[in-house]
Scaffold this motif. Structure first.
Motif, short mmCIF file in Angstrom:
data_model
loop_
_atom_site.label_atom_id
_atom_site.label_comp_id
_atom_site.label_asym_id
_atom_site.label_seq_id
_atom_site.Cartn_x
_atom_site.Cartn_y
_atom_site.Cartn_z
N MET A 1 68.07 -60.88 -40.52
CA MET A 1 66.73 -60.71 -41.04
C MET A 1 66.42 -59.22 -41.11
N HIS A 2 65.67 -58.84 -42.13
CA HIS A 2 65.28 -57.45 -42.29
C HIS A 2 64.41 -57.05 -41.10
N PRO A 3 64.70 -55.93 -40.46
CA PRO A 3 63.94 -55.52 -39.27
C PRO A 3 62.43 -55.43 -39.49
N ALA A 4 62.01 -55.06 -40.68
CA ALA A 4 60.57 -54.93 -40.95
C ALA A 4 59.85 -56.28 -40.98
N ASP A 5 60.59 -57.37 -41.15
CA ASP A 5 59.99 -58.70 -41.24
C ASP A 5 60.16 -59.52 -39.95
N LEU A 6 60.97 -59.05 -39.04
CA LEU A 6 61.35 -59.83 -37.87
C LEU A 6 60.15 -60.28 -37.03
N GLU A 7 59.27 -59.37 -36.68
CA GLU A 7 58.13 -59.71 -35.82
C GLU A 7 57.20 -60.71 -36.51
N ARG A 8 56.89 -60.45 -37.77
CA ARG A 8 55.98 -61.33 -38.52
C ARG A 8 56.54 -62.74 -38.64
N VAL A 9 57.82 -62.86 -38.96
CA VAL A 9 58.43 -64.17 -39.15
C VAL A 9 58.59 -64.89 -37.81
N TYR A 25 57.03 -69.62 -45.68
CA TYR A 25 56.82 -68.18 -45.69
C TYR A 25 58.02 -67.48 -46.33
N GLU A 26 57.80 -66.22 -46.69
CA GLU A 26 58.83 -65.44 -47.37
C GLU A 26 59.18 -64.23 -46.54
N TYR A 27 60.45 -63.86 -46.59
CA TYR A 27 60.90 -62.69 -45.86
C TYR A 27 62.22 -62.19 -46.44
N ARG A 28 62.61 -61.02 -46.00
CA ARG A 28 63.85 -60.41 -46.47
C ARG A 28 64.96 -60.62 -45.45
N MET A 29 66.16 -60.78 -45.97
CA MET A 29 67.36 -60.81 -45.13
C MET A 29 68.33 -59.78 -45.68
N MET A 30 69.23 -59.35 -44.83
CA MET A 30 70.25 -58.40 -45.24
C MET A 30 71.55 -59.17 -45.48
N ALA A 31 72.08 -59.07 -46.69
CA ALA A 31 73.36 -59.72 -47.01
C ALA A 31 74.49 -58.94 -46.34
N ARG A 35 72.83 -55.72 -49.22
CA ARG A 35 71.78 -55.95 -50.20
C ARG A 35 70.61 -56.63 -49.51
N VAL A 36 69.41 -56.36 -50.00
CA VAL A 36 68.23 -57.07 -49.51
C VAL A 36 68.07 -58.34 -50.33
N VAL A 37 67.96 -59.47 -49.65
CA VAL A 37 67.81 -60.77 -50.29
C VAL A 37 66.49 -61.37 -49.80
N TRP A 38 65.65 -61.77 -50.74
CA TRP A 38 64.38 -62.40 -50.40
C TRP A 38 64.59 -63.90 -50.25
N ILE A 39 64.02 -64.46 -49.18
CA ILE A 39 64.15 -65.88 -48.87
C ILE A 39 62.76 -66.50 -48.76
N ARG A 40 62.61 -67.72 -49.30
CA ARG A 40 61.42 -68.53 -49.03
C ARG A 40 61.91 -69.67 -48.14
N GLU A 41 61.35 -69.75 -46.95
CA GLU A 41 61.71 -70.82 -46.02
C GLU A 41 60.54 -71.79 -45.94
N SER A 42 60.82 -73.05 -46.13
CA SER A 42 59.80 -74.09 -46.04
C SER A 42 60.37 -75.22 -45.21
N ILE A 62 64.82 -66.21 -53.43
CA ILE A 62 63.81 -65.86 -54.43
C ILE A 62 63.91 -64.39 -54.83
N THR A 63 65.07 -63.80 -54.62
CA THR A 63 65.27 -62.38 -54.93
C THR A 63 64.95 -62.07 -56.39
N ASP A 64 65.44 -62.88 -57.31
CA ASP A 64 65.18 -62.63 -58.74
C ASP A 64 63.69 -62.73 -59.05
#
Length: 86
Positions: A1-9, A25-31, A35-42, A62-64
């Motif tokens: 998970m992207h460090p900037a999103d870790l606490e919030r998620v 919710y949506e957050y970034r992960m590191m491939a 690369r930064v990859v955006w994920i929507r987790e439900s 949801i990166t695109d």
């Protein structure tokens, strides 16, 4: 998970588990290639005897969509700037 999103998620996950309600919710992960990859987790939390027992969910890339939204916002900014100058 992207460090900037870790606490919030982490906080959002704990709140969803506590409320025992569906979440999204949506957050970034590191491939692996950084690369930064955006994920929507439900998901939903299955509860038995008033205790959470199973978390069922889905991860959607949801990166695109995020990239297209950013490009659209930039174009809107350019249009607004051009209108101000005209």
């Amino acid at each position: 998970m992207h460090p900037a999103d870790l606490e919030r998620v982490t906080r959002a996950s704990a709140e969803a588990l506590e409320r025992r309600q569906p979440y999204s919710y949506e957050y970034r992960m590191m491939a692996a290639d950084q690369r930064v990859v955006w994920i929507r987790e439900s998901g939903v939390i299955q509860v038995e005897h008033d205790e959470p027992v199973v978390l069922r969910g889905i991860f959607i890339d949801i990166t695109d969509q995020k990239r297209a939204a950013q490009e659209l916002a930039q174009l809107n900014d350019q249009i607004a700037q051009a209108q101000r100058q005209a």
